[in-house]
Write a protein that holds these residues in place. Sequence first.
Motif, PDB file in Angstrom:
ATOM      1  N   LEU A  65       0.814  -1.214   0.000  1.00 15.56           N
ATOM      2  CA  LEU A  65       0.000   0.000   0.000  1.00 15.56           C
ATOM      3  C   LEU A  65       0.845   1.260   0.000  1.00 15.56           C
ATOM      4  O   LEU A  65       0.371   2.327  -0.421  1.00 15.56           O
ATOM      5  N   ALA A  66       2.092   1.175   0.434  1.00 17.49           N
ATOM      6  CA  ALA A  66       2.979   2.341   0.307  1.00 17.49           C
ATOM      7  C   ALA A  66       3.230   2.638  -1.170  1.00 17.49           C
ATOM      8  O   ALA A  66       3.260   3.802  -1.585  1.00 17.49           O
ATOM      9  N   ALA A  67       3.405   1.590  -1.969  1.00 19.61           N
ATOM     10  CA  ALA A  67       3.581   1.796  -3.416  1.00 19.61           C
ATOM     11  C   ALA A  67       2.322   2.389  -4.025  1.00 19.61           C
ATOM     12  O   ALA A  67       2.389   3.282  -4.879  1.00 19.61           O
ATOM     13  N   LEU A  68       1.149   1.905  -3.577  1.00 25.95           N
ATOM     14  CA  LEU A  68      -0.093   2.452  -4.114  1.00 25.95           C
ATOM     15  C   LEU A  68      -0.217   3.942  -3.796  1.00 25.95           C
ATOM     16  O   LEU A  68      -0.574   4.743  -4.672  1.00 25.95           O
ATOM     17  N   ARG A  69       0.080   4.304  -2.569  1.00 26.55           N
ATOM     18  CA  ARG A  69      -0.011   5.731  -2.220  1.00 26.55           C
ATOM     19  C   ARG A  69       0.972   6.556  -3.047  1.00 26.55           C
ATOM     20  O   ARG A  69       0.653   7.666  -3.489  1.00 26.55           O
ATOM     21  N   ALA A  70       2.164   6.031  -3.273  1.00 32.08           N
ATOM     22  CA  ALA A  70       3.145   6.748  -4.094  1.00 32.08           C
ATOM     23  C   ALA A  70       2.633   6.902  -5.522  1.00 32.08           C
ATOM     24  O   ALA A  70       2.809   7.960  -6.146  1.00 32.08           O
ATOM     25  N   ASN A  71       1.986   5.868  -6.047  1.00 31.89           N
ATOM     26  CA  ASN A  71       1.430   5.965  -7.399  1.00 31.89           C
ATOM     27  C   ASN A  71       0.352   7.033  -7.482  1.00 31.89           C
ATOM     28  O   ASN A  71       0.267   7.780  -8.466  1.00 31.89           O
ATOM     29  N   VAL A  72      -0.502   7.094  -6.463  1.00 31.53           N
ATOM     30  CA  VAL A  72      -1.546   8.120  -6.443  1.00 31.53           C
ATOM     31  C   VAL A  72      -0.927   9.511  -6.455  1.00 31.53           C
ATOM     32  O   VAL A  72      -1.395  10.419  -7.164  1.00 31.53           O
ATOM     33  N   ARG A  73       0.151   9.681  -5.713  1.00 30.10           N
ATOM     34  CA  ARG A  73       0.809  11.000  -5.700  1.00 30.10           C
ATOM     35  C   ARG A  73       1.393  11.341  -7.068  1.00 30.10           C
ATOM     36  O   ARG A  73       1.332  12.489  -7.522  1.00 30.10           O
ATOM     37  N   VAL A  74       1.961  10.345  -7.759  1.00 30.65           N
ATOM     38  CA  VAL A  74       2.477  10.570  -9.112  1.00 30.65           C
ATOM     39  C   VAL A  74       1.350  11.001 -10.042  1.00 30.65           C
ATOM     40  O   VAL A  74       1.495  11.928 -10.844  1.00 30.65           O
TER      41      VAL A  74
END
Length: 407
Positions: free
Chosen positions: A23-32
């Motif tokens: 989920l850390a990767a998912l949050r980073a993707n949302v920020r991108v």
Amino acid sequence: MTVIAENVPLSSAPARARALIDLAALRANVRVLREAAPGAQLMAVVKSDAYGHGAVPCARAALDAGATWLGTATPEEALALRAAGIPGRIMCWLWTPGGPWREAVEADIDVSVSGMWALDEVIAAARGAATPARVQLKADTGLGRNGCQPGDDWERLVDAALRAQADGLLRITGLWSHFACADEPGHPSIAAQLSRFREILALAEGKGVTPEVRHIANSPATLTLPESHFDLVRSGIAVYGISPSPEIGTAADLGLRPVMTLTASVALVKRVPGGHGVSYGHHYTTPGATTLGLIPVGYADGIPRHASDRGPVLVGGKWRTAAGRIAMDQFVVDLGGDEPPAGTEAVLFGPGDRGEPTAEDWAQAAGTIAYEIVTRIGTRVPRVHVHLDADADADADADVDVDGSGT
């Protein structure tokens, strides 16, 4: 070492298979994605159980990272999010006659309407609920699927929705459409659809519609077509760190990180002579004396049978390939004489930065798209959600949901 080994305490009995969801990767993707469309709100699409990643934890993570809308295909998916306590704006767009309109209205869900039958049903639901429905009108600007045809049909739909709005039965909250070929840069349909979308907006707004959001951009358009961003962009597959298409770049090119890592425990390793047939039909025969490893997942778990003889797996630090047919519950890899112990982790796909295959590699092997690879992983494979806490994205020891419940 895989992400699972780093972040999830392994039990004394290794799991047959698991899908780790970062989920850390998912949050980073949302920020991108938010940075790619700075002037628009972001809808994170969590249909089909968040493309196989677990809708509720992924929805929460996306909201934590700044998504302001959630999108689902079916009303049942949207209602499940509400039942789980997910707040804020939720939209669903795939309706059939007799659907749970009233439940959606009462749950404050935005419902999409593409034709008069649907408008009639949502108006009836709003009367029964004694609360105005939140309605988004969809136009078919060229995809040829759902959506009202531009021209007289669109004008009649808009007029009828405005009359219902004047009667206090609904609020027209959105005007929207969907691209057909945004994942093919330069395709002539892109400009044509944008032009048609502006026309349907002008007609509706000229009649007095004042929508909260206007939207047409999907994941590829979010990343490559700023002129399509309007008030809201809808991102699905990119939220999960997968490129919408190789034509616009790899996940790494786009600044995205795949969220799912799929692993299995090698169930058996055995030595066999040359000329030994492997799996149904003996489409693979060992070229010489070797060792075979049994991977205990198959097409019942969502592993595509079309990837037989080609599907890649990382075992013991080496890239292996499915030997022979992928069966319902298992397939075999030729280990070339190596003898890893039973229980050794096999990585079917992940981010790819440790040498493991990616979902795109499996898509190429199966002749499909990476969307299908992650979405089809079945319910026999538990989802293990890591980095649940948005304040601890950099902490490898973040809390873990290991029971597969997605809570």
